[in-house]
Design a protein around this motif. Structure first.
Motif, PDB file in Angstrom:
ATOM      1  N   HIS A  95       0.819  -1.211   0.000  1.00 28.14           N
ATOM      2  CA  HIS A  95       0.000   0.000   0.000  1.00 28.14           C
ATOM      3  C   HIS A  95       0.855   1.264   0.000  1.00 28.14           C
ATOM      4  N   VAL A  96       2.111   1.151  -0.464  1.00 28.82           N
ATOM      5  CA  VAL A  96       3.019   2.290  -0.554  1.00 28.82           C
ATOM      6  C   VAL A  96       3.424   2.443  -2.020  1.00 28.82           C
ATOM      7  N   PHE A  97       3.215   3.653  -2.582  1.00 36.17           N
ATOM      8  CA  PHE A  97       3.383   3.856  -4.018  1.00 36.17           C
ATOM      9  C   PHE A  97       4.215   5.097  -4.326  1.00 36.17           C
ATOM     10  N   LEU A  98       4.748   5.111  -5.535  1.00 33.27           N
ATOM     11  CA  LEU A  98       5.524   6.258  -5.982  1.00 33.27           C
ATOM     12  C   LEU A  98       4.650   7.459  -6.322  1.00 33.27           C
ATOM     13  N   SER A  99       3.406   7.219  -6.747  1.00 31.58           N
ATOM     14  CA  SER A  99       2.519   8.319  -7.128  1.00 31.58           C
ATOM     15  C   SER A  99       1.074   8.013  -6.743  1.00 31.58           C
ATOM     16  N   VAL A 100       0.260   9.051  -6.694  1.00 31.21           N
ATOM     17  CA  VAL A 100      -1.170   8.888  -6.432  1.00 31.21           C
ATOM     18  C   VAL A 100      -1.793   8.059  -7.551  1.00 31.21           C
ATOM     19  N   GLU A 101      -1.389   8.329  -8.769  1.00 31.77           N
ATOM     20  CA  GLU A 101      -1.920   7.585  -9.908  1.00 31.77           C
ATOM     21  C   GLU A 101      -1.620   6.088  -9.772  1.00 31.77           C
ATOM     22  N   ASP A 102      -0.394   5.749  -9.365  1.00 30.46           N
ATOM     23  CA  ASP A 102      -0.053   4.332  -9.164  1.00 30.46           C
ATOM     24  C   ASP A 102      -0.937   3.703  -8.090  1.00 30.46           C
ATOM     25  N   ALA A 103      -1.185   4.438  -7.014  1.00 29.12           N
ATOM     26  CA  ALA A 103      -2.012   3.914  -5.922  1.00 29.12           C
ATOM     27  C   ALA A 103      -3.434   3.638  -6.401  1.00 29.12           C
ATOM     28  N   VAL A 104      -4.013   4.593  -7.095  1.00 34.36           N
ATOM     29  CA  VAL A 104      -5.385   4.428  -7.576  1.00 34.36           C
ATOM     30  C   VAL A 104      -5.454   3.309  -8.607  1.00 34.36           C
ATOM     31  N   ARG A 105      -4.493   3.282  -9.518  1.00 31.17           N
ATOM     32  CA  ARG A 105      -4.478   2.242 -10.554  1.00 31.17           C
ATOM     33  C   ARG A 105      -4.339   0.856  -9.924  1.00 31.17           C
ATOM     34  N   ALA A 106      -3.421   0.711  -8.985  1.00 30.89           N
ATOM     35  CA  ALA A 106      -3.212  -0.598  -8.354  1.00 30.89           C
ATOM     36  C   ALA A 106      -4.445  -1.041  -7.585  1.00 30.89           C
ATOM     37  N   PHE A 107      -5.069  -0.116  -6.898  1.00 28.76           N
ATOM     38  CA  PHE A 107      -6.260  -0.461  -6.139  1.00 28.76           C
ATOM     39  C   PHE A 107      -7.392  -0.851  -7.082  1.00 28.76           C
ATOM     40  N   SER A 108      -7.518  -0.107  -8.187  1.00 33.55           N
ATOM     41  CA  SER A 108      -8.597  -0.351  -9.141  1.00 33.55           C
ATOM     42  C   SER A 108      -8.399  -1.655  -9.902  1.00 33.55           C
ATOM     43  N   ALA A 109      -7.162  -1.932 -10.286  1.00 30.41           N
ATOM     44  CA  ALA A 109      -6.903  -3.082 -11.152  1.00 30.41           C
ATOM     45  C   ALA A 109      -6.189  -4.217 -10.432  1.00 30.41           C
ATOM     46  N   ASN A 110      -5.945  -4.042  -9.123  1.00 32.60           N
ATOM     47  CA  ASN A 110      -5.205  -5.044  -8.360  1.00 32.60           C
ATOM     48  C   ASN A 110      -3.848  -5.367  -8.989  1.00 32.60           C
ATOM     49  N   GLU A 111      -3.195  -4.324  -9.537  1.00 25.15           N
ATOM     50  CA  GLU A 111      -1.847  -4.484 -10.091  1.00 25.15           C
ATOM     51  C   GLU A 111      -0.861  -4.666  -8.951  1.00 25.15           C
ATOM     52  N   PRO A 112       0.304  -5.237  -9.219  1.00 21.19           N
ATOM     53  CA  PRO A 112       1.329  -5.295  -8.182  1.00 21.19           C
ATOM     54  C   PRO A 112       1.788  -3.885  -7.816  1.00 21.19           C
ATOM     55  N   PRO A 113       2.103  -3.634  -6.563  1.00 17.83           N
ATOM     56  CA  PRO A 113       2.513  -2.298  -6.150  1.00 17.83           C
ATOM     57  C   PRO A 113       3.885  -1.935  -6.675  1.00 17.83           C
ATOM     58  N   LYS A 114       4.119  -0.634  -6.801  1.00 20.92           N
ATOM     59  CA  LYS A 114       5.424  -0.096  -7.161  1.00 20.92           C
ATOM     60  C   LYS A 114       5.960   0.608  -5.939  1.00 20.92           C
TER      61      LYS A 114
END
Length: 118
Positions: A95-114
């Protein structure tokens, strides 16, 4: 179902309770909220007491079924303090990301975190 929060100041004993109450009020006012993204690019310092208040707030949101993520914690000192105080552990490494966009995208698509380096 997403709420962004930008504290832009240290998480410390002098303002952590105020920030916690403000966030709780905002969350209570929003029906269907599923994700809170804390954008911390302006964060330069995290003290132990402030982190403990933040951790209690995060756990309360998680218990209510709301995911909490951290984005752009770029200050090296703040990142070390977040790790040392248990704040990063309370969030979870995924749940720790480089950007807000990465956080929203990962949460929305269940992508692996960056994750940020370090």
């Amino acid at each position: 179902g997403v709420r962004g929060v930008w504290p832009a100041a240290p998480i410390n004993f002098t303002k952590a309770r105020f920030d916690s109450r403000r966030l709780s009020a905002e969350v209570s006012a929003r029906q269907g909220l599923r994700l809170v993204v804390i954008e911390d690019s302006g964060m330069t310092d995290i003290d132990f007491t402030g982190a403990q208040v933040a951790i209690r707030t995060i756990r309360g949101l998680q218990a209510a079924g709301i995911a909490v993520t951290l984005a752009r914690l770029s200050a090296e000192r703040a990142h070390r303090q977040a790790r040392r105080t248990g704040l990063l552990q309370a969030l979870g490494a995924d749940h720790v990301f480089l950007s807000v966009e990465d956080a929203v995208r990962a949460f929305s698509a269940n992508e692996p975190p960056k994750l940020p380096p370090g």
